[in-house]
Design a protein around this motif. Sequence first.
Motif, PDB file in Angstrom:
ATOM      1  N   VAL A   1       0.830  -1.214   0.000  1.00  0.00           N
ATOM      2  CA  VAL A   1       0.000   0.000   0.000  1.00  0.00           C
ATOM      3  C   VAL A   1       0.862   1.262   0.000  1.00  0.00           C
ATOM      4  O   VAL A   1       0.380   2.346   0.305  1.00  0.00           O
ATOM      5  CB  VAL A   1      -1.018   0.010   1.163  1.00  0.00           C
ATOM      6  CG1 VAL A   1      -2.009  -1.132   0.980  1.00  0.00           C
ATOM      7  CG2 VAL A   1      -0.346  -0.069   2.517  1.00  0.00           C
ATOM      8  N   GLY A   2       2.135   1.108  -0.354  1.00  0.00           N
ATOM      9  CA  GLY A   2       2.943   2.285  -0.650  1.00  0.00           C
ATOM     10  C   GLY A   2       4.048   2.657   0.315  1.00  0.00           C
ATOM     11  O   GLY A   2       4.816   3.583   0.052  1.00  0.00           O
ATOM     12  N   ILE A   3       4.154   1.973   1.462  1.00  0.00           N
ATOM     13  CA  ILE A   3       5.226   2.292   2.410  1.00  0.00           C
ATOM     14  C   ILE A   3       6.566   1.812   1.845  1.00  0.00           C
ATOM     15  O   ILE A   3       6.687   0.672   1.394  1.00  0.00           O
ATOM     16  CB  ILE A   3       4.968   1.642   3.786  1.00  0.00           C
ATOM     17  CG1 ILE A   3       3.785   2.308   4.481  1.00  0.00           C
ATOM     18  CG2 ILE A   3       6.217   1.713   4.661  1.00  0.00           C
ATOM     19  CD1 ILE A   3       4.049   3.705   4.971  1.00  0.00           C
ATOM     20  N   ARG A   4       7.555   2.696   1.875  1.00  0.00           N
ATOM     21  CA  ARG A   4       8.909   2.324   1.438  1.00  0.00           C
ATOM     22  C   ARG A   4       9.939   2.541   2.546  1.00  0.00           C
ATOM     23  O   ARG A   4      11.069   2.098   2.422  1.00  0.00           O
ATOM     24  CB  ARG A   4       9.310   3.123   0.193  1.00  0.00           C
ATOM     25  CG  ARG A   4       8.514   2.791  -1.064  1.00  0.00           C
ATOM     26  CD  ARG A   4       8.749   1.363  -1.519  1.00  0.00           C
ATOM     27  NE  ARG A   4       7.978   1.016  -2.703  1.00  0.00           N
ATOM     28  CZ  ARG A   4       6.748   0.495  -2.670  1.00  0.00           C
ATOM     29  NH1 ARG A   4       6.146   0.273  -1.492  1.00  0.00           N
ATOM     30  NH2 ARG A   4       6.108   0.182  -3.776  1.00  0.00           N
ATOM     31  N   ASP A   5       9.574   3.248   3.599  1.00  0.00           N
ATOM     32  CA  ASP A   5      10.506   3.545   4.686  1.00  0.00           C
ATOM     33  C   ASP A   5      10.072   2.796   5.940  1.00  0.00           C
ATOM     34  O   ASP A   5       8.984   3.037   6.475  1.00  0.00           O
ATOM     35  CB  ASP A   5      10.544   5.056   4.947  1.00  0.00           C
ATOM     36  CG  ASP A   5      11.172   5.809   3.784  1.00  0.00           C
ATOM     37  OD1 ASP A   5      12.384   6.052   3.841  1.00  0.00           O
ATOM     38  OD2 ASP A   5      10.446   6.120   2.821  1.00  0.00           O
TER      39      ASP A   5
ATOM     40  N   VAL B   1      13.235  -0.741  -0.685  1.00  0.00           N
ATOM     41  CA  VAL B   1      12.894  -0.369   0.696  1.00  0.00           C
ATOM     42  C   VAL B   1      14.033   0.455   1.305  1.00  0.00           C
ATOM     43  O   VAL B   1      15.207   0.149   1.104  1.00  0.00           O
ATOM     44  CB  VAL B   1      12.627  -1.626   1.556  1.00  0.00           C
ATOM     45  CG1 VAL B   1      12.636  -1.282   3.042  1.00  0.00           C
ATOM     46  CG2 VAL B   1      11.289  -2.255   1.183  1.00  0.00           C
ATOM     47  N   HIS B   2      13.681   1.504   2.014  1.00  0.00           N
ATOM     48  CA  HIS B   2      14.637   2.311   2.766  1.00  0.00           C
ATOM     49  C   HIS B   2      14.585   1.854   4.221  1.00  0.00           C
ATOM     50  O   HIS B   2      13.560   2.012   4.885  1.00  0.00           O
ATOM     51  CB  HIS B   2      14.280   3.799   2.676  1.00  0.00           C
ATOM     52  CG  HIS B   2      14.503   4.385   1.328  1.00  0.00           C
ATOM     53  ND1 HIS B   2      13.929   5.579   0.918  1.00  0.00           N
ATOM     54  CD2 HIS B   2      15.252   3.964   0.278  1.00  0.00           C
ATOM     55  CE1 HIS B   2      14.314   5.855  -0.308  1.00  0.00           C
ATOM     56  NE2 HIS B   2      15.108   4.892  -0.721  1.00  0.00           N
ATOM     57  N   TRP B   3      15.708   1.336   4.710  1.00  0.00           N
ATOM     58  CA  TRP B   3      15.764   0.831   6.085  1.00  0.00           C
ATOM     59  C   TRP B   3      16.316   1.905   7.015  1.00  0.00           C
ATOM     60  O   TRP B   3      17.396   2.430   6.795  1.00  0.00           O
ATOM     61  CB  TRP B   3      16.622  -0.422   6.158  1.00  0.00           C
ATOM     62  CG  TRP B   3      16.014  -1.566   5.419  1.00  0.00           C
ATOM     63  CD1 TRP B   3      16.344  -2.014   4.168  1.00  0.00           C
ATOM     64  CD2 TRP B   3      14.939  -2.407   5.870  1.00  0.00           C
ATOM     65  NE1 TRP B   3      15.546  -3.068   3.805  1.00  0.00           N
ATOM     66  CE2 TRP B   3      14.672  -3.330   4.826  1.00  0.00           C
ATOM     67  CE3 TRP B   3      14.179  -2.459   7.037  1.00  0.00           C
ATOM     68  CZ2 TRP B   3      13.674  -4.306   4.940  1.00  0.00           C
ATOM     69  CZ3 TRP B   3      13.186  -3.419   7.139  1.00  0.00           C
ATOM     70  CH2 TRP B   3      12.945  -4.334   6.110  1.00  0.00           C
ATOM     71  N   HIS B   4      15.572   2.190   8.058  1.00  0.00           N
ATOM     72  CA  HIS B   4      15.960   3.186   9.056  1.00  0.00           C
ATOM     73  C   HIS B   4      16.297   2.473  10.360  1.00  0.00           C
ATOM     74  O   HIS B   4      15.469   1.720  10.889  1.00  0.00           O
ATOM     75  CB  HIS B   4      14.814   4.174   9.307  1.00  0.00           C
ATOM     76  CG  HIS B   4      14.439   4.994   8.110  1.00  0.00           C
ATOM     77  ND1 HIS B   4      14.697   6.350   8.041  1.00  0.00           N
ATOM     78  CD2 HIS B   4      13.824   4.648   6.943  1.00  0.00           C
ATOM     79  CE1 HIS B   4      14.253   6.808   6.865  1.00  0.00           C
ATOM     80  NE2 HIS B   4      13.720   5.796   6.193  1.00  0.00           N
TER      81      HIS B   4
END
Length: 222
Positions: A39-43, A63-66
């Motif tokens: 549904v659009g989350i990449r972070d 994916v951006h991993w924080h």
Amino acid sequence: MDIKANLETVKKTFLNPDCLLVAVSKTKPLSDLKEAYEVGIRDFGENKVQELQAKQPEMPDDVHWHMIGHLQSNKVKYIAPFVHLIHGVDSFKLLKEINKQGKKIDRIISILLQIHIAEEETKFGFDRAELEDMLGDSDFQSLTHIKIQGLMGMATFTENKDQVRKEFRGLKTFFDELNESQLPSFVQLQDISMGMSGDYLIAQEEGSTMVRIGSAIFGGRG
């Protein structure tokens, strides 16, 4: 639980649509992360290196991993090759280790400096004097493989919204003052990360560009 509906509900409340939402996925199963991705989350934000390492290969490459938890220096090497942003850099020792690991793999690693803004002693972070001392240190100015992208702060865990607002406002003021000073080229203060599920609206009112939201999207943790 409907992650898509929860996400839409949260997004509708945002006062600043450009504020980055980091979905705090710590302790959550991969199925929840994949649903959020769809549904659009990449972070995604994780607070344990071991969990971050386990999930990273199982998710798509965009994916951006924080890394949002307290990071120990001896664990930097495990996430250095892929981490998008390390949020809680709270010591010069840790900063130097991130730089060292970035140098080994020839990668510039983006970080946020954590500032201690809460009245609680349990929170980590630099105080203002410590940070200003570090900025003037010749060892700091010779760092080559980090990018300091902004500041991060966590407010006191309290029902007193005026206190939370005061702490966030203080961080934003400090952020603005630092931006007006002479800083090394690798210090590019663009982001101010403050605000979680319980106080992100106050944080946005006070200038946050990045919020960390978990329970409002994924539900409580068991």
